[in-house]
Design a protein around this motif. Sequence first.
Motif, mmCIF file in Angstrom:
data_model
loop_
_atom_site.group_PDB
_atom_site.id
_atom_site.type_symbol
_atom_site.label_atom_id
_atom_site.label_comp_id
_atom_site.label_asym_id
_atom_site.label_seq_id
_atom_site.Cartn_x
_atom_site.Cartn_y
_atom_site.Cartn_z
ATOM 1 N N LEU A 151 0.831 -1.194 0.000
ATOM 2 C CA LEU A 151 0.000 0.000 0.000
ATOM 3 C C LEU A 151 0.876 1.259 0.000
ATOM 4 C CD1 LEU A 151 -2.799 -0.899 2.583
ATOM 5 C CD2 LEU A 151 -2.954 -0.927 0.086
ATOM 6 N N LYS A 152 0.389 2.283 -0.712
ATOM 7 C CA LYS A 152 1.048 3.590 -0.745
ATOM 8 C C LYS A 152 0.048 4.620 -0.216
ATOM 9 C CE LYS A 152 3.521 6.756 -3.875
ATOM 10 N NZ LYS A 152 3.980 6.973 -5.279
ATOM 11 N N ILE A 153 0.463 5.428 0.742
ATOM 12 C CA ILE A 153 -0.455 6.276 1.506
ATOM 13 C C ILE A 153 -0.109 7.755 1.362
ATOM 14 C CG2 ILE A 153 -1.429 6.735 3.792
ATOM 15 C CD1 ILE A 153 -1.974 3.898 2.922
ATOM 16 N N TRP A 154 -1.135 8.578 1.228
ATOM 17 C CA TRP A 154 -1.012 10.046 1.367
ATOM 18 C C TRP A 154 -2.120 10.476 2.313
ATOM 19 C CZ3 TRP A 154 -3.654 14.554 1.141
ATOM 20 C CH2 TRP A 154 -2.939 15.744 0.936
ATOM 21 N N LEU A 155 -1.777 11.228 3.346
ATOM 22 C CA LEU A 155 -2.825 11.722 4.233
ATOM 23 C C LEU A 155 -2.513 13.137 4.685
ATOM 24 C CD1 LEU A 155 -2.656 10.347 7.880
ATOM 25 C CD2 LEU A 155 -0.778 10.031 6.286
ATOM 26 N N SER A 156 -3.566 13.847 5.077
ATOM 27 C CA SER A 156 -3.407 15.233 5.501
ATOM 28 C C SER A 156 -4.358 15.517 6.656
ATOM 29 C CB SER A 156 -3.712 16.195 4.342
ATOM 30 O OG SER A 156 -5.102 16.170 4.031
ATOM 31 N N ALA A 157 -4.063 16.589 7.364
ATOM 32 C CA ALA A 157 -4.951 17.061 8.422
ATOM 33 C C ALA A 157 -4.582 18.497 8.749
ATOM 34 C CB ALA A 157 -4.856 16.184 9.666
ATOM 35 N N GLY A 158 -5.538 19.219 9.317
ATOM 36 C CA GLY A 158 -5.306 20.585 9.759
ATOM 37 C C GLY A 158 -5.110 20.634 11.258
ATOM 38 N N THR A 159 -4.260 21.532 11.719
ATOM 39 C CA THR A 159 -3.988 21.620 13.151
ATOM 40 C C THR A 159 -5.190 22.131 13.938
ATOM 41 O OG1 THR A 159 -3.046 23.836 12.854
ATOM 42 C CG2 THR A 159 -1.518 21.967 12.777
ATOM 43 N N GLU A 197 -8.183 20.835 13.568
ATOM 44 C CA GLU A 197 -9.192 19.789 13.440
ATOM 45 C C GLU A 197 -9.293 18.863 14.651
ATOM 46 O OE1 GLU A 197 -10.149 18.338 9.230
ATOM 47 O OE2 GLU A 197 -7.973 18.573 9.171
ATOM 48 N N GLY A 198 -8.665 19.216 15.756
ATOM 49 C CA GLY A 198 -8.835 18.455 16.977
ATOM 50 C C GLY A 198 -8.450 17.001 16.841
ATOM 51 N N TYR A 199 -9.408 16.112 17.113
ATOM 52 C CA TYR A 199 -9.124 14.677 17.131
ATOM 53 C C TYR A 199 -8.667 14.168 15.756
ATOM 54 C CZ TYR A 199 -13.428 13.393 14.624
ATOM 55 O OH TYR A 199 -14.388 13.237 13.670
ATOM 56 N N ILE A 200 -9.153 14.779 14.665
ATOM 57 C CA ILE A 200 -8.741 14.335 13.330
ATOM 58 C C ILE A 200 -7.246 14.558 13.128
ATOM 59 C CG2 ILE A 200 -8.927 14.925 10.883
ATOM 60 C CD1 ILE A 200 -11.912 15.157 11.239
ATOM 61 N N TYR A 201 -6.758 15.679 13.596
ATOM 62 C CA TYR A 201 -5.325 15.973 13.491
ATOM 63 C C TYR A 201 -4.512 14.954 14.283
ATOM 64 C CZ TYR A 201 -0.964 18.543 14.462
ATOM 65 O OH TYR A 201 0.358 18.900 14.604
ATOM 66 N N LYS A 202 -4.927 14.673 15.499
ATOM 67 C CA LYS A 202 -4.186 13.717 16.319
ATOM 68 C C LYS A 202 -4.289 12.298 15.748
ATOM 69 C CE LYS A 202 -2.539 16.656 19.160
ATOM 70 N NZ LYS A 202 -1.086 16.964 19.101
ATOM 71 N N ASP A 203 -5.477 11.938 15.242
ATOM 72 C CA ASP A 203 -5.620 10.610 14.624
ATOM 73 C C ASP A 203 -4.737 10.473 13.389
ATOM 74 O OD1 ASP A 203 -7.403 9.876 16.558
ATOM 75 O OD2 ASP A 203 -9.198 9.992 15.301
ATOM 76 N N ALA A 204 -4.627 11.552 12.619
ATOM 77 C CA ALA A 204 -3.773 11.502 11.427
ATOM 78 C C ALA A 204 -2.320 11.282 11.822
ATOM 79 C CB ALA A 204 -3.922 12.789 10.622
ATOM 80 N N GLU A 205 -1.868 11.943 12.864
ATOM 81 C CA GLU A 205 -0.497 11.728 13.339
ATOM 82 C C GLU A 205 -0.303 10.277 13.791
ATOM 83 O OE1 GLU A 205 1.289 15.878 14.986
ATOM 84 O OE2 GLU A 205 -0.081 14.838 16.341
ATOM 85 N N THR A 206 -1.327 9.724 14.444
ATOM 86 C CA THR A 206 -1.250 8.325 14.873
ATOM 87 C C THR A 206 -1.174 7.389 13.673
ATOM 88 O OG1 THR A 206 -2.503 8.836 16.890
ATOM 89 C CG2 THR A 206 -2.406 6.521 16.204
ATOM 90 N N LEU A 207 -2.011 7.652 12.676
ATOM 91 C CA LEU A 207 -1.976 6.836 11.460
ATOM 92 C C LEU A 207 -0.625 6.926 10.770
ATOM 93 C CD1 LEU A 207 -5.451 7.441 9.759
ATOM 94 C CD2 LEU A 207 -4.586 5.300 10.702
ATOM 95 N N THR A 246 4.619 6.329 2.901
ATOM 96 C CA THR A 246 3.610 7.265 3.414
ATOM 97 C C THR A 246 4.104 8.697 3.322
ATOM 98 O OG1 THR A 246 2.847 5.597 4.994
ATOM 99 C CG2 THR A 246 2.231 7.883 5.433
ATOM 100 N N LYS A 247 3.209 9.584 2.888
ATOM 101 C CA LYS A 247 3.463 11.018 2.959
ATOM 102 C C LYS A 247 2.327 11.658 3.750
ATOM 103 C CE LYS A 247 4.138 15.293 0.332
ATOM 104 N NZ LYS A 247 4.286 15.931 -1.005
ATOM 105 N N ALA A 248 2.685 12.458 4.745
ATOM 106 C CA ALA A 248 1.689 13.168 5.557
ATOM 107 C C ALA A 248 1.916 14.664 5.439
ATOM 108 C CB ALA A 248 1.775 12.730 7.010
ATOM 109 N N VAL A 249 0.835 15.413 5.270
ATOM 110 C CA VAL A 249 0.898 16.870 5.134
ATOM 111 C C VAL A 249 -0.010 17.487 6.185
ATOM 112 C CG1 VAL A 249 0.471 18.841 3.632
ATOM 113 C CG2 VAL A 249 1.333 16.693 2.658
ATOM 114 N N TYR A 250 0.557 18.375 7.000
ATOM 115 C CA TYR A 250 -0.228 19.046 8.040
ATOM 116 C C TYR A 250 -0.191 20.548 7.797
ATOM 117 C CZ TYR A 250 0.431 14.486 10.184
ATOM 118 O OH TYR A 250 0.459 13.134 10.408
ATOM 119 N N THR A 251 -1.343 21.167 7.806
ATOM 120 C CA THR A 251 -1.451 22.605 7.545
ATOM 121 C C THR A 251 -2.210 23.274 8.686
ATOM 122 O OG1 THR A 251 -3.525 22.328 6.309
ATOM 123 C CG2 THR A 251 -1.463 22.212 5.052
#
Length: 621
Positions: free
Chosen positions: A339-347, A349-359, A370-375
């Motif tokens: 699997l190849k992953i790209w995910l993002s979240a905004g700081t 976004e509360g729990y979504i931001y923290k869940d994205a970091e966990t993922l 995996t590439k993760a982008v946080y804005t």
Amino acid sequence: MPGVLPLILLLLAAGPSPSSPIGDGFTTIESFLADYARVDAGARDALARSYFEWQRGRGGFPVVHPDGSVIFLYLGSGAEREVRLIGDFRTRGFNDVYWDEAGEAMSRVAPDGGLFVERRRFENDARLDYAFNVDGEHRLDPLNPAVVDSGIIGKACELVMPGYRRSPAATRRQDVPGGTLRVVDEGWAKPKFTIYLPAGYDASNRYPVVYTADGSAWIDIIGLPVILDNLIADGAIAPVIAVMIDAPEDRSRWYYYNPDYLAYLEKVVAYVDGRYSTKTGPGDRLHVGSSSGGRASLYVGIERPGLFRNLAMLSPSLTGPIHYLEPYFGGTRRPDARLKIWLSAGTYEGYIYKDAETLESYFKKVGLKTKAVYTHEGHSFGAWRNLTADMLSYFLTRASARAPGLLAAAGTIIAHPPPKPDPGALYLFYLHGRIVQEQGRGAVSPKYGTYEYDAIVRRFADAGFVVISEIRPRGSDVKAYAEYVANRIGRLLDAGVPARRITVVGASMGGIITMQVSNRRSERDLGYVIMGCCDRDTLKLGGGLHGDVLSIYEVSDEGEQSCAPQFTRAGALTRHAEIRLDTRLGHGFLFRPLPEWIDPIINRARERGEWRRPAPEEKDK
């Protein structure tokens, strides 16, 4: 200046202001607020509207300072009981992305006045959605024309901080051919889905396929077809087919680790592969989803890696039965290693931001690419729209694609010089006016209309130039940005591009920056064009110009004049010329690609680009 005389009369009637000298006009928002609180009630609205007009020419609203502080203003009738600032930066709680309608109470500037103010501070590269709650009613900011569909609360206004970078791929370009959309709404196709075929689709070729959840939102709000058109036209990604699958009424259940979604997705894939020229390997399919649709992407990758190996999750909401993911986080099960992953979240976004970091941490731990982008953004379609080009490029860039910033051919529009430029190409830097810097792409002047930035740079590209241009960050400093451009010119020169094949074109504030660039670069063969920028204050800056300089000014442009005095004080001009226009458009002559100024620039840059300085032995012949 319109409105100055009435303003002076108002200030005289109100008495002297220690922070805003009479006759000098407005200086800061704080001086305006002090004057508003002090003048008679009958003069307040006129004073406010004069200030609003003044501030629109200096960055617009909300008022953003370089230190990150932001001042929001709301002008009502005075009968309002309360006005509250609401936005995606303040949600109901950590585990909720919906806005807190209670918001933050704004302060009334004068006890019986209708002006309210609120101060906040945000990161320099933040982009956020906001609105006002006026006595319980949702209202947009009438001072801010930037209105977006937030996806959470409907229409909202957009706050864009100076360091935020918009993706140019998200804006429709008239010169780019559009793909074809075909809606499939047959008896079995519930919910319906829409198929995008790229411009020039050829059944003799095979195409990778992008599948999205929430299809109508990806078409109407995010604008995926436009983004694909632009990226394909620029060579940034390989041509692709896209399938945008709508959500049913019960959207939450549909994306809730639901086997029904997997079964329907398999039917859609079979339908598309059976009727279109697709690549059918799992590595040639990408599943994209935002919010709950991001959860669906994760579910698809875990359960159907033989169908999809590329997964994009934008602000994935992982709410649902925790026991579904527990075996993976507990180590008793592992996702497919391919699997190849790209995910993002905004700081914001509360729990979504923290869940994205966990993922992200988990994916990398088990060895997934995996590439993760946080804005610094909230749960908003605006964030997902701006990130989509980066996401698609991560999966779909191919070795043969001409990626902007890597290779550049004539007719290309790029933001930065390519690392390996073609020494034989003609390069043109275009520096726009202040209004685009402060309002962004699509800037509108009440007096001169829309600033047609995209049409201007496209006209230069169509003439065969490699155009290097970007929307400057809000609040950019003239000298600092000039240094930035001068360094980018240096990169081209160091890579072997002759100075005679480089031209810098600046309009209004961009013209002032261009003069500063000319002051910093000593190469005699560099070309510069300065337009609509020589007022009395600019001419006081002195000379120091170098290279080949063309000045263009409009006689009906109030306050502007000939740049000839600059030439007499110049540092080392190779040659100079000036064109005097009479279009009767005032400063608006810069707002559109008029042939009166576009054609002379093109001709002069081409002529200089082909000219070669004779060698000493040639001079003697």
